[in-house]
Design a protein around this motif. Structure first.
Motif, PDB file in Angstrom:
ATOM      1  N   VAL A  33       0.842  -1.197   0.000  1.00 24.69           N
ATOM      2  CA  VAL A  33       0.000   0.000   0.000  1.00 24.69           C
ATOM      3  C   VAL A  33       0.876   1.245   0.000  1.00 24.69           C
ATOM      4  N   GLN A  34       1.911   1.238   0.847  1.00 21.19           N
ATOM      5  CA  GLN A  34       2.826   2.381   0.903  1.00 21.19           C
ATOM      6  C   GLN A  34       3.599   2.560  -0.404  1.00 21.19           C
ATOM      7  N   MET A  35       3.747   1.479  -1.159  1.00 28.91           N
ATOM      8  CA  MET A  35       4.451   1.536  -2.434  1.00 28.91           C
ATOM      9  C   MET A  35       3.537   1.965  -3.577  1.00 28.91           C
ATOM     10  N   ALA A 240       4.524  10.066 -12.736  1.00 27.09           N
ATOM     11  CA  ALA A 240       5.465   9.833 -13.834  1.00 27.09           C
ATOM     12  C   ALA A 240       6.919   9.955 -13.396  1.00 27.09           C
ATOM     13  N   ALA A 241       7.184  10.517 -12.209  1.00 23.53           N
ATOM     14  CA  ALA A 241       8.562  10.711 -11.744  1.00 23.53           C
ATOM     15  C   ALA A 241       9.220   9.355 -11.495  1.00 23.53           C
ATOM     16  N   PRO A 242      10.352   9.048 -12.148  1.00 25.06           N
ATOM     17  CA  PRO A 242      10.959   7.718 -12.012  1.00 25.06           C
ATOM     18  C   PRO A 242      11.759   7.522 -10.730  1.00 25.06           C
ATOM     19  N   THR A 243      12.227   8.606 -10.102  1.00 25.45           N
ATOM     20  CA  THR A 243      13.070   8.491  -8.916  1.00 25.45           C
ATOM     21  C   THR A 243      12.644   9.505  -7.859  1.00 25.45           C
ATOM     22  N   GLN A 244      13.200   9.352  -6.654  1.00 26.08           N
ATOM     23  CA  GLN A 244      12.931  10.316  -5.589  1.00 26.08           C
ATOM     24  C   GLN A 244      13.421  11.705  -5.977  1.00 26.08           C
ATOM     25  N   ALA A 245      14.543  11.766  -6.699  1.00 28.17           N
ATOM     26  CA  ALA A 245      15.067  13.070  -7.116  1.00 28.17           C
ATOM     27  C   ALA A 245      14.096  13.750  -8.074  1.00 28.17           C
ATOM     28  N   SER A 289       7.733   5.100  -2.524  1.00 27.36           N
ATOM     29  CA  SER A 289       7.367   4.296  -3.685  1.00 27.36           C
ATOM     30  C   SER A 289       8.303   4.506  -4.860  1.00 27.36           C
ATOM     31  N   LYS A 290       9.302   5.395  -4.688  1.00 25.80           N
ATOM     32  CA  LYS A 290      10.228   5.701  -5.781  1.00 25.80           C
ATOM     33  C   LYS A 290      11.636   5.236  -5.417  1.00 25.80           C
ATOM     34  N   PRO A 291      12.381   4.691  -6.400  1.00 25.16           N
ATOM     35  CA  PRO A 291      13.782   4.352  -6.129  1.00 25.16           C
ATOM     36  C   PRO A 291      14.600   5.606  -5.880  1.00 25.16           C
ATOM     37  N   VAL A 292      15.685   5.458  -5.122  1.00 21.12           N
ATOM     38  CA  VAL A 292      16.509   6.607  -4.772  1.00 21.12           C
ATOM     39  C   VAL A 292      17.241   7.156  -5.988  1.00 21.12           C
ATOM     40  N   GLU A 293      17.703   6.263  -6.872  1.00 20.80           N
ATOM     41  CA  GLU A 293      18.428   6.724  -8.041  1.00 20.80           C
ATOM     42  C   GLU A 293      18.166   5.799  -9.208  1.00 20.80           C
TER      43      GLU A 293
END
Length: 319
Positions: A33-35, A240-245, A289-293
């Motif tokens: 759920v958090q993801m 649509a953002a692929p990463t945390q950045a 829910s987003k990868p760091v890099e």
């Protein structure tokens, strides 16, 4: 191939998938759920569990994940889920088989002449991967065309495709070659590089569907949230953002537009007892829910991670 999910030594947490499990446990479902998978149908979650178990990849270490995309069917928009992994996940499965002996990669331009290294300023027309595997009479070869897989926004390549087109095209070709060689192991699995183009055209990615509250929404006064339409669809940009950045860039753009305090529905409380939170707080909650890099081959390509100041969210909640 072993169906045991790979875990780090000593990592005995509630998120580790046990060998005798037949579905996600309560702790794992809460993590899903958090993801961003709280609204995914049970059937899709079952398929996700099956793929994680059979591939031996860890969904909670982002080795394998499920992405929901909004696509138009007739006059309706529906959410379709795709199970994805990175090229590194594909290589983990490949190396477990113990048959890999090496590979060659080549690129070509519009002239069709294959080169061992791509030194042109523009992107290649295609990439070709040749795998050498024990038990195969001939090498396994696959070709990926750049224009069939590059993700575009305003007719310009996005993300790593704009920075490293030769590498990204080669990674797609490698995934195609591995699936061609071992369909039993890779059936139903796609790399994020292959699926990046799925966000083009009339297809948009979706994380958690959270409608923006309008002026007419029924909500007790006094919570300090702004009942208005934001300057743009920040939820779509965040999904649509692929990463945390990249998600941080969305956050700061919304901050510059003065939209962080616009009310959105809290996905945790559900439809039965709706609760509204600030857009800024919602964006903060999506970080997990987003990868760091972005991972590029075996090297980590780090992007600057911007701060997420709580003080700039008038009604944000520290998380």
């Amino acid at each position: 191939m072993s169906t045991a999910v790979a875990t780090r030594e000593g990592a005995g947490t509630n998120l580790v998938i046990a060998s005798d499990q037949t579905f996600f446990n309560d702790a794992q479902r809460a993590a899903l759920v958090q993801m961003g998978l709280g609204d995914a149908p049970r059937g899709d979650i079952e398929a996700f569990f099956h793929q994680a178990k059979r591939s031996g990849l860890d969904p909670f270490a982002r080795q394998i994940y499920m992405i929901g995309r909004r696509s138009k069917q007739g006059n309706q928009w529906v959410t379709k889920y795709t199970i994805q992994t990175s090229i590194d996940g594909f290589r983990v499965i490949r190396d477990r088989k113990g048959t890999f002996r090496g590979m060659e990669e080549h690129w070509c331009g519009p002239d069709g002449v294959w080169r061992e290294v791509w030194l042109e300023e523009g992107p290649p027309a295609a990439a070709r991967i040749t795998l050498y595997l024990d038990g195969f009479v001939k090498p396994v070869t696959a070709v990926a065309r750049y224009d069939e897989y590059v993700p575009l926004k305003d007719n310009r390549p996005t993300g790593q495709w704009g920075k490293m087109p030769a590498l990204m095209t080669s990674k797609v070709a490698e995934a195609l070659a591995l699936r061609k060689a071992y369909p039993q192991d890779y059936s139903g699995l796609y790399t994020s590089d292959e699926m990046a183009q799925a966000d083009r055209g009339d297809v948009a990615p979706e994380a958690v569907p959270v409608p923006v509250v309008t002026q007419e929404a029924a909500q007790p006064a006094g919570d300090g949230l702004e009942r208005r339409r934001p300057s743009r669809d920040w939820l779509k940009d965040a999904a649509a953002a692929p990463t945390q950045a990249a998600l941080g860039d969305v956050f700061h753009a919304a901050q510059d537009a003065g939209d962080l305090n616009v009310a959105v529905r809290n996905p945790v409380t559900g439809e039965g007892h709706p609760e509204f939170i600030a857009l800024g707080a919602y964006l903060r909650g999506l970080k997990g829910s987003k990868p760091v890099e972005d991972v590029v081959d075996a090297e980590v390509v780090e992007e600057p991670v911007k701060s997420w100041p709580v003080a700039d969210i008038p009604n944000g909640v520290e998380s």
